[in-house]
Structure formats: structure tokens, C-alpha cells
Design a protein around this motif. Sequence first.
Motif, PDB file in Angstrom:
ATOM      1  N   ALA A   4       2.656  -1.100   3.727  1.00  0.00           N
ATOM      2  CA  ALA A   4       1.926  -1.956   2.791  1.00  0.00           C
ATOM      3  C   ALA A   4       2.066  -1.375   1.400  1.00  0.00           C
ATOM      4  O   ALA A   4       1.920  -0.168   1.212  1.00  0.00           O
ATOM      5  N   ASP A   5       2.354  -2.222   0.437  1.00  0.00           N
ATOM      6  CA  ASP A   5       2.492  -1.731  -0.933  1.00  0.00           C
ATOM      7  C   ASP A   5       1.140  -1.493  -1.600  1.00  0.00           C
ATOM      8  O   ASP A   5       1.061  -0.813  -2.614  1.00  0.00           O
ATOM      9  N   ARG A   6       0.076  -2.047  -1.048  1.00  0.00           N
ATOM     10  CA  ARG A   6      -1.258  -1.825  -1.618  1.00  0.00           C
ATOM     11  C   ARG A   6      -1.739  -0.407  -1.304  1.00  0.00           C
ATOM     12  O   ARG A   6      -1.200   0.273  -0.419  1.00  0.00           O
ATOM     13  N   VAL A   7      -2.775   0.030  -2.023  1.00  0.00           N
ATOM     14  CA  VAL A   7      -3.382   1.334  -1.764  1.00  0.00           C
ATOM     15  C   VAL A   7      -4.397   1.169  -0.638  1.00  0.00           C
ATOM     16  O   VAL A   7      -5.427   0.512  -0.801  1.00  0.00           O
ATOM     17  N   VAL A   8      -4.101   1.749   0.506  1.00  0.00           N
ATOM     18  CA  VAL A   8      -4.924   1.611   1.703  1.00  0.00           C
ATOM     19  C   VAL A   8      -6.048   2.643   1.670  1.00  0.00           C
ATOM     20  O   VAL A   8      -5.847   3.790   1.268  1.00  0.00           O
ATOM     21  N   ASP A   9      -7.252   2.236   2.084  1.00  0.00           N
ATOM     22  CA  ASP A   9      -8.366   3.175   2.223  1.00  0.00           C
ATOM     23  C   ASP A   9      -8.184   3.929   3.543  1.00  0.00           C
ATOM     24  O   ASP A   9      -8.394   3.382   4.627  1.00  0.00           O
ATOM     25  N   LEU A  10      -7.793   5.185   3.455  1.00  0.00           N
ATOM     26  CA  LEU A  10      -7.447   5.949   4.654  1.00  0.00           C
ATOM     27  C   LEU A  10      -8.632   6.137   5.591  1.00  0.00           C
ATOM     28  O   LEU A  10      -8.486   6.026   6.814  1.00  0.00           O
ATOM     29  N   VAL A  11      -9.800   6.410   5.027  1.00  0.00           N
ATOM     30  CA  VAL A  11     -10.972   6.676   5.854  1.00  0.00           C
ATOM     31  C   VAL A  11     -11.462   5.400   6.519  1.00  0.00           C
ATOM     32  O   VAL A  11     -11.649   5.343   7.736  1.00  0.00           O
ATOM     33  N   ASP A  12     -11.653   4.345   5.740  1.00  0.00           N
ATOM     34  CA  ASP A  12     -12.182   3.097   6.282  1.00  0.00           C
ATOM     35  C   ASP A  12     -11.244   2.474   7.310  1.00  0.00           C
ATOM     36  O   ASP A  12     -11.686   1.849   8.276  1.00  0.00           O
ATOM     37  N   GLU A  13      -9.936   2.623   7.091  1.00  0.00           N
ATOM     38  CA  GLU A  13      -8.970   1.973   7.977  1.00  0.00           C
ATOM     39  C   GLU A  13      -8.390   2.919   9.034  1.00  0.00           C
ATOM     40  O   GLU A  13      -7.506   2.546   9.795  1.00  0.00           O
ATOM     41  N   GLY A  14      -8.894   4.158   9.053  1.00  0.00           N
ATOM     42  CA  GLY A  14      -8.569   5.063  10.153  1.00  0.00           C
ATOM     43  C   GLY A  14      -7.175   5.649  10.134  1.00  0.00           C
ATOM     44  O   GLY A  14      -6.602   5.908  11.201  1.00  0.00           O
ATOM     45  N   PHE A  15      -6.623   5.917   8.956  1.00  0.00           N
ATOM     46  CA  PHE A  15      -5.290   6.513   8.878  1.00  0.00           C
ATOM     47  C   PHE A  15      -5.398   8.025   8.720  1.00  0.00           C
ATOM     48  O   PHE A  15      -6.297   8.548   8.061  1.00  0.00           O
ATOM     49  N   ASP A  16      -4.438   8.731   9.318  1.00  0.00           N
ATOM     50  CA  ASP A  16      -4.367  10.187   9.176  1.00  0.00           C
ATOM     51  C   ASP A  16      -3.689  10.594   7.875  1.00  0.00           C
ATOM     52  O   ASP A  16      -3.999  11.646   7.308  1.00  0.00           O
ATOM     53  N   LEU A  17      -2.756   9.767   7.417  1.00  0.00           N
ATOM     54  CA  LEU A  17      -1.861  10.204   6.346  1.00  0.00           C
ATOM     55  C   LEU A  17      -1.286   9.002   5.617  1.00  0.00           C
ATOM     56  O   LEU A  17      -1.044   7.954   6.219  1.00  0.00           O
ATOM     57  N   ALA A  18      -1.069   9.170   4.312  1.00  0.00           N
ATOM     58  CA  ALA A  18      -0.355   8.168   3.522  1.00  0.00           C
ATOM     59  C   ALA A  18       0.731   8.867   2.714  1.00  0.00           C
ATOM     60  O   ALA A  18       0.553  10.011   2.272  1.00  0.00           O
ATOM     61  N   ILE A  19       1.851   8.197   2.555  1.00  0.00           N
ATOM     62  CA  ILE A  19       2.882   8.646   1.626  1.00  0.00           C
ATOM     63  C   ILE A  19       2.842   7.667   0.457  1.00  0.00           C
ATOM     64  O   ILE A  19       3.107   6.474   0.641  1.00  0.00           O
ATOM     65  N   ARG A  20       2.462   8.141  -0.723  1.00  0.00           N
ATOM     66  CA  ARG A  20       2.217   7.264  -1.856  1.00  0.00           C
ATOM     67  C   ARG A  20       3.164   7.552  -3.007  1.00  0.00           C
ATOM     68  O   ARG A  20       3.382   8.706  -3.373  1.00  0.00           O
ATOM     69  N   VAL A  21       3.684   6.484  -3.562  1.00  0.00           N
ATOM     70  CA  VAL A  21       4.513   6.553  -4.758  1.00  0.00           C
ATOM     71  C   VAL A  21       3.615   6.179  -5.924  1.00  0.00           C
ATOM     72  O   VAL A  21       3.212   5.028  -6.072  1.00  0.00           O
ATOM     73  N   GLY A  22       3.252   7.174  -6.746  1.00  0.00           N
ATOM     74  CA  GLY A  22       2.314   6.938  -7.825  1.00  0.00           C
ATOM     75  C   GLY A  22       1.071   7.783  -7.636  1.00  0.00           C
ATOM     76  O   GLY A  22       1.077   8.764  -6.876  1.00  0.00           O
TER      77      GLY A  22
END
Length: 296
Positions: free
Chosen positions: A122-140
Motif C-alpha cells: 500500500a502506498d499510504r502510511v499504514v498504522d502499524l499498531v492499529d493494523e497489527g503489522f510487525d514492520l514497515a519499509i517506508r520511502v520517505g
Amino acid sequence: MQVFAQVVEAGSFAKAAERLGLSTSAASRHVAELEAHLQTRLLNRTTRRVSLTESGRAFYERSVQLLADLQEAEEEASSAAVVPRGTIRLTTSVNFGVRHVAPAIAAFLAAYPDVRFDVSLADRVVDLVDEGFDLAIRVGPPGAENLVARKLGETRLVPCASPAYLERHGAPKTPAELARHNCFTYEYVTPRNVWRFRDRSGVEHAVRVSGALHSNNGDLLAEVAARDAGIVFEPAFIVGPEVRAGRLVPLLQDFVPPPVPIYAVYPSRKHLSAKVRRFVEFLTERFENAQDWSAA
């Protein structure tokens, strides 16, 4: 919980009991006690097979992860070698994910066969805590202050247009001339209609742009620009293949946009498991010498 997971994976109480060194009746009793504790049925039982109920499926998915985390914690507490295992829930942008994170995942899986990935692009900024993700790789920018960010590298933004567009409208010689062109804007940039450059002396030039196309996906913007419709200002890993193919031409080569950082980001309040920690280290090592992200 271990017995329940084994029954699901083996497909029967008898096979699960054999794996665990239990009697079939003991395995059945463990699962029945678990269902009584949860006050819900986890398995549908027939004389030939067992199958998960809807509640059972949800509980199984969480159980597998919890059991893996528990085993990891036990190994860590006993000073044994911690082997990454379990599922990494990862989110990253569409284009960077396909071109750069996907090859890294393939290499990591080859080295750590006990790890699984659940990846959301997803190109949007995901809320890691609310959506239960361990990790994000972010450009920006890495995002919220309650996140831990580890820098993996940088990419560069490239203004470009097709040869046919430039033949019709001319190539801008300075950033200020972009204001007279059809410039496509991207949703997840703040402010989205201001493009920034630095000249060779380090002086910053900011120009307000506008155009006929706005999107939340950089690949779409680049493709429309390659079809002679306007100018884009996108990361090298998006427009690089189009530039090499001759469909897009870089502009304003005497002006340099500010670099865009690339981060591995994870929630600070969570214990960083061995699987996530090792994958972040793996990405850091893999991307350490990356200079031109435009190479697909």
C-alpha cells in the motif's frame, strides 16, 4: 494450544497424538478443555475428519504465532541460539515492494525456512499498531514518533517527461518554469503540489506546480507521463526503467532534489522478535551499498 495446533495440521486427533507422544483420548481431552475454557467450539468432528469452525480458524492463526513466539522466548531465556521463526507481517509501498523488497524476502526465506511473510502492499502510511503489522519499509518520513526507524538507504527524486511531450512543450531550464507545465502530483507527499530542488551552490528552489492528474500511485503517474501527457517527479526506482527504455527523459540536471530516505520501521512498544530483528539486519546489509535504486 499445542495439541490443538497439531490436530489442525495433522488433520486428525490420532495423527496429532502420535506426533506428540500422547494417547488419542488425551489429545481429545486437551482440545475439549481448551474449548471449555474459551467457551466456543474450535473444531467440527466427524468419524472421518476434523475441520475448523470460524472461531477455530481465527484462534489457530493466532495460536501458531503465539507458540512460535513462546518457543523463541524460551530459547532466548535459556541462552540458546535464537533461530528466526514465525510470521512477519510486513507492509511497504507497491513499487518498492515488488522491485526491491520481494527479492530480499526470497533471499531471506532461503536462509530462514522457518519464517513466513504476510505482506500488504500500500502506498499510504499504514498504522502499524492499529493494523497489527510487525514492520514497515517506508520511502520517505518514518511516521509517528512512537515508532523506531532504522535507515536502510536513500533514493532520489527525478523530474522527467516523454520525448514527445518535451518536443511539443519544450524542456524547463529552471524549476520556476515547471509552473507553466502540466505536472502530475502524488497523494502521499506533503505538500503535494510543491516540488523542491537545490542548485549547485546549495540554494533551495521551491516551485508550486499543478496539472491534469493526481494519484496515490507513482507507477500510474509515470505511465501516463510516458504516454506524452505531462511531467512527473518520482523516485528513481519508479521512473528508472522508463528512463532506460527511452520513454522518459530526466529534466533539470543542474538542480538536485533533496534525497528521500528509506526506513525499516517498527512499533517501539513491542518486543522486537528474532525474526523481525534478523530481517531488519538482513535488509540493512543487503541495501548498504545500494546507490541506484532505479535498477529493477
